[in-house]
Motif scaffolding. Sequence first.
Motif, PDB file in Angstrom:
ATOM      1  N   PRO A 275       0.842  -1.211   0.000  1.00 24.51           N
ATOM      2  CA  PRO A 275       0.000   0.000   0.000  1.00 24.51           C
ATOM      3  C   PRO A 275       0.872   1.254   0.000  1.00 24.51           C
ATOM      4  O   PRO A 275       2.034   1.226   0.416  1.00 24.51           O
ATOM      5  CB  PRO A 275      -0.781  -0.119   1.313  1.00 24.51           C
ATOM      6  CG  PRO A 275       0.095  -0.956   2.202  1.00 24.51           C
ATOM      7  CD  PRO A 275       0.790  -1.930   1.289  1.00 24.51           C
ATOM      8  N   GLU A 282      -1.687   1.389   7.595  1.00 22.27           N
ATOM      9  CA  GLU A 282      -2.703   0.792   6.727  1.00 22.27           C
ATOM     10  C   GLU A 282      -3.235  -0.508   7.321  1.00 22.27           C
ATOM     11  O   GLU A 282      -4.438  -0.796   7.247  1.00 22.27           O
ATOM     12  CB  GLU A 282      -2.112   0.530   5.340  1.00 22.27           C
ATOM     13  CG  GLU A 282      -3.034  -0.167   4.361  1.00 22.27           C
ATOM     14  CD  GLU A 282      -4.302   0.618   4.041  1.00 22.27           C
ATOM     15  OE1 GLU A 282      -5.268   0.004   3.530  1.00 22.27           O
ATOM     16  OE2 GLU A 282      -4.330   1.848   4.296  1.00 22.27           O
ATOM     17  N   ARG A 285      -5.640   0.417  10.049  1.00 19.45           N
ATOM     18  CA  ARG A 285      -6.888   0.929   9.479  1.00 19.45           C
ATOM     19  C   ARG A 285      -7.777  -0.224   9.023  1.00 19.45           C
ATOM     20  O   ARG A 285      -8.991  -0.234   9.284  1.00 19.45           O
ATOM     21  CB  ARG A 285      -6.588   1.845   8.299  1.00 19.45           C
ATOM     22  CG  ARG A 285      -7.813   2.554   7.716  1.00 19.45           C
ATOM     23  CD  ARG A 285      -7.523   3.223   6.400  1.00 19.45           C
ATOM     24  NE  ARG A 285      -7.271   2.232   5.339  1.00 19.45           N
ATOM     25  CZ  ARG A 285      -8.229   1.575   4.724  1.00 19.45           C
ATOM     26  NH1 ARG A 285      -9.511   1.741   5.067  1.00 19.45           N
ATOM     27  NH2 ARG A 285      -7.934   0.719   3.768  1.00 19.45           N
ATOM     28  N   ARG A 286      -7.181  -1.229   8.375  1.00 16.03           N
ATOM     29  CA  ARG A 286      -7.968  -2.365   7.891  1.00 16.03           C
ATOM     30  C   ARG A 286      -8.469  -3.217   9.048  1.00 16.03           C
ATOM     31  O   ARG A 286      -9.573  -3.778   8.975  1.00 16.03           O
ATOM     32  CB  ARG A 286      -7.132  -3.204   6.928  1.00 16.03           C
ATOM     33  CG  ARG A 286      -6.762  -2.475   5.646  1.00 16.03           C
ATOM     34  CD  ARG A 286      -6.184  -3.418   4.612  1.00 16.03           C
ATOM     35  NE  ARG A 286      -5.643  -2.693   3.474  1.00 16.03           N
ATOM     36  CZ  ARG A 286      -5.261  -3.282   2.336  1.00 16.03           C
ATOM     37  NH1 ARG A 286      -5.364  -4.590   2.189  1.00 16.03           N
ATOM     38  NH2 ARG A 286      -4.747  -2.563   1.344  1.00 16.03           N
TER      39      ARG A 286
END
Length: 293
Positions: A275, A282, A285-286
């Motif tokens: 990413p 990231e 966040r996921r």
Amino acid sequence: MAKSSDRRRRARSKSCAGDQAQPASRPLPHPSDPILQTLVRDTTTRLIYGFLFKRRQNPPTMVEIRAFLARKLGEAPAQTDRRVRDLRDAFEVPSEYLDGGYRYVLRGWRAGGPLEDRSGISGRLRAEVLSPQRCAQCGRTPLDHGVVLVVDHMIPREWGGSNERENLQPLCEECNHGKRDLYSSYDAAASQIRQAITYDEPHRRIGELLKAFRGDWVPGGMLGVVASAIQYQEDWQKRTRELRTLGWVIETQKRRDVAGRIHTYYRASHWEPWPRGDIRAEIRRRERSARSA
């Protein structure tokens, strides 16, 4: 069939030589050239160079190198593989899978020129590394078990490892030999391993190492060393599992060695592009998105 194999090896050698960064006008020194003594100080290692020089069109396996030394010296030294790797301080000697086995190809000068002597570790640093008086791998000690401890580079020198204290550990000779035998079997991926070590983020170091092996199994110990190459990762296993959040398929396998110890191996059977931005951010966040779904 043998002639066909020889032609393939010669074509491979010529192709590899054309890829070198070194000028084609700079030939390899003949084994009798005095410059070799300034580059390779160990007599046995110079013998190996001469054998590889003679066998440039038909590169030998490690078994053949040991047999050659046994004929010359009466026996093959215990650290033959180490001496072959030491040649890489000045020359390009990759291990390539040819004709059903790994063969050592004297391809040319090392890109960028010969390294300065990196094997010199000061007596003070050596004493500091060995001060625990215990093998970092098997736990045996000179006092209780009669083992001999040596200073080991956790990240091998040929993979970009340094003589810095954080890259050194005490190993007994048996564990040190076993590690060298294992790691030398991955010489074909040495350039990818060196590249993986350079990344700042532990997730990327782990992922790039797994990618370098193209779906083959990677020892957990090697993965942990590369994960901690820039900054120590206490829970590199968690960093490895977190790659699954990015869509990677990571498999594990348990294996028992001859001493009965259990070792974990990892492989990536599928991976996704990295990413943009911070990888750890990231992943978090996921993870939050998955919990709220």
